[in-house]
Enzyme design. Structure first.
Site, PDB file in Angstrom:
ATOM      1  CD  GLU A  99      31.224  10.048  49.439  1.00 21.29           C
ATOM      2  OE1 GLU A  99      31.782  10.362  48.375  1.00 21.29           O
ATOM      3  OE2 GLU A  99      30.177  10.580  49.853  1.00 21.29           O
TER       4      GLU A  99
ATOM      5  CD  GLU B  31      27.698  12.853  54.954  1.00 23.16           C
ATOM      6  OE1 GLU B  31      27.188  13.069  53.839  1.00 23.16           O
ATOM      7  OE2 GLU B  31      28.916  12.666  55.110  1.00 23.16           O
TER       8      GLU B  31
HETATM    9  C1  XIL Z   1      28.164  18.084  50.365  1.00 23.26           C
HETATM   10  C2  XIL Z   1      27.803  19.456  50.894  1.00 23.26           C
HETATM   11  O1  XIL Z   1      26.585  19.352  51.596  1.00 23.26           O
HETATM   12  C3  XIL Z   1      27.673  20.450  49.775  1.00 23.26           C
HETATM   13  O2  XIL Z   1      27.488  21.754  50.283  1.00 23.26           O
HETATM   14  C4  XIL Z   1      28.920  20.412  48.889  1.00 23.26           C
HETATM   15  O3  XIL Z   1      28.722  21.251  47.781  1.00 23.26           O
HETATM   16  C5  XIL Z   1      29.214  19.004  48.433  1.00 23.26           C
HETATM   17  O4  XIL Z   1      29.318  18.153  49.569  1.00 23.26           O
HETATM   18  N1  XIL Z   1      28.684  13.074  51.220  1.00 23.26           N
HETATM   19  C6  XIL Z   1      29.534  13.747  52.070  1.00 23.26           C
HETATM   20  C7  XIL Z   1      29.375  15.208  52.262  1.00 23.26           C
HETATM   21  O5  XIL Z   1      30.359  13.103  52.748  1.00 23.26           O
HETATM   22  O6  XIL Z   1      30.595  15.844  52.507  1.00 23.26           O
HETATM   23  C8  XIL Z   1      28.660  15.849  51.109  1.00 23.26           C
HETATM   24  O7  XIL Z   1      28.412  17.224  51.445  1.00 23.26           O
HETATM   25  C9  XIL Z   1      27.397  15.122  50.765  1.00 23.26           C
HETATM   26  C10 XIL Z   1      27.691  13.701  50.378  1.00 23.26           C
END
Ligand code: XIL
Length: 380
Positions: free
Chosen positions: A167, A272
């Site tokens: 990001e 994701e």
């Molecule tokens: C999220 C997790 O799923 C949560 O448990 C945590 O509280 C916050 O992070 N983008 C990403 C991930 O790259 O690491 C994130 O994961 C969601 C958004």
């Protein structure tokens, strides 16, 4: 009935029984229990999910059984991020990440490391000097190098690829003004990739971000990739996070995004994946909903209506058709969680909502979306 007739009848009965037995052994059913995602997509891409340490507190864990059955790759949802794994300057906490890596190894899964350099879930001390003022560039680069060497080094034998930088972009495609950017400058990205490559020359290295399906941000990511490539720095793939909505992105948008990145000579990974079925417009992060807002923003607290279940299945089908069509560029599809129960979307961007973003329901049963997804490829 004479003896001959009885004999004939018995022979007939036995033959029927034989035929029935043969049929039942040779029948390759396509009942949902027989279908596994990893088998179904074996000629297309790897398929996986994020898992977290909480799943390991219970031996007969429902989610882990699903993971073993359906997935051939896993990502640690939080455990390899800087905060959890390196909470203090001289303190590393490898145990939770080790549990996940061991599980993956034991079950022959490809393990993805998530993530080395991010602006979130990174402790404040990383960016500060002893006086609590911003650290200088040299100090921060030294910390970055040490962290990457230690973490990548530890999982050298086990982790197949790393989300090196996560990001780094704003919606307009410019580099996000994170502490990494402010203190080190824009070459922090190249440095991170270099350090990761030095720490494990075999590991695949990825740039991971969300909303790259939108043109300005996609152009920013293309710039990052080209910049690394022009300096001869290894980058193997771009990760599209895939936190999708019911109305975004369109399949065409997704298709052209995959093709544009593939044209750079790198692989594309959906890292994701989940689909948010709840209202998301005009909603700000981290609020607790009052009663009136509950009605509006948490509409399915008593269950998902059939009509939405059907639209979600259709939405998953549309997206998977794009992945399948681009199977030569799409190397991996990873869901962000296993069942609806453990999805982060139940507590983000608003705490305490009930969301339904994945293929398995709260009891671990495959949803209509699961059937729709498996139908996007032919059965061999
Ligand atoms: C999220 C997790 O799923 C949560 O448990 C945590 O509280 C916050 O992070 N983008 C990403 C991930 O790259 O690491 C994130 O994961 C969601 C958004």
């Amino acid at each position: 009935m004479n003896m001959l007739n009885i004999k004939i009848l018995n022979i007939a009965r036995i033959s029927w029984l034989g035929i029935l037995i043969i049929i039942s052994f040779s029948y390759k059913g396509n009942a949902p229990e027989d279908i596994t995602l990893k088998e179904r997509f074996k000629d297309h891409f790897l398929i996986g999910s994020a898992i977290n340490r909480h799943l390991f507190s219970d031996e007969d864990n429902l989610e882990l059984a699903i993971v073993k059955k359906h997935f051939n790759t896993i990502t640690a949802e939080n455990e390899m991020k800087w905060g959890p794994i390196h909470p203090k300057p001289d303190e590393y906490n490898f145990e939770p990440a080790d549990i996940i890596a061991d599980f993956g190894k034991k079950n022959n899964m490809l393990i993805i490391g998530h993530t080395l350099i991010w602006h979130n879930q990174t402790p404040k001390w990383v960016f500060e000097n002893k006086e609590g003022n911003p650290a200088d560039r040299e100090t921060l680069l030294k910390r970055m190098k040490e962290h990457i060497q230690k973490v990548v080094g530890r999982y050298k034998e086990n982790v197949h690829g790393w989300d090196v930088v996560n990001e780094a972009l704003d919606e307009d495609g410019k580099l996000r003004q994170s502490s990494w950017m402010k203190i080190v400058g824009e070459d922090y990205i190249a440095k991170a990739f270099q350090f990761a490559h030095e720490a494990d020359p075999e590991a695949e290295l990825y740039y991971n971000d969300f909303s790259l399906e939108n043109k300005p941000k996609r152009e920013g990511a293309i710039k990052i990739v080209k910049n690394l490539q022009s300096q001869g720095i290894k980058i193997d793939a771009v990760g599209l996070q895939g936190h999708y909505k019911m109305d975004w992105p369109t399949p065409a948008q997704l298709d052209s995004t995959i093709k544009e990145f593939a044209a750079l000579g790198i692989k594309v990974m959906i890292t994701e994946l989940d689909i948010d079925v709840l209202p998301y417009k005009d909603i700000s992060a981290e609020v607790t909903l009052n009663m009136e807002m509950q009605e509006k923003y948490n509409p399915y607290k008593d269950g998902l209506p059939d009509s939405v279940q059907v639209s979600l299945a259709q939405r998953y089908k549309d997206l998977f058709e794009v992945f399948v069509e681009n199977k030569n560029s799409v190397d991996r599809v990873t869901f962000w969680g296993v069942t609806d129960k453990d999805s982060w979307l139940n507590y983000w961007p608003v705490r305490g909502r009930k969301n339904y973003p994945l293929l398995f329901d709260r009891n671990g049963k495959p949803k209509q979306a699961f059937d729709a997804v498996v139908k996007t490829v032919e059965i061999n």
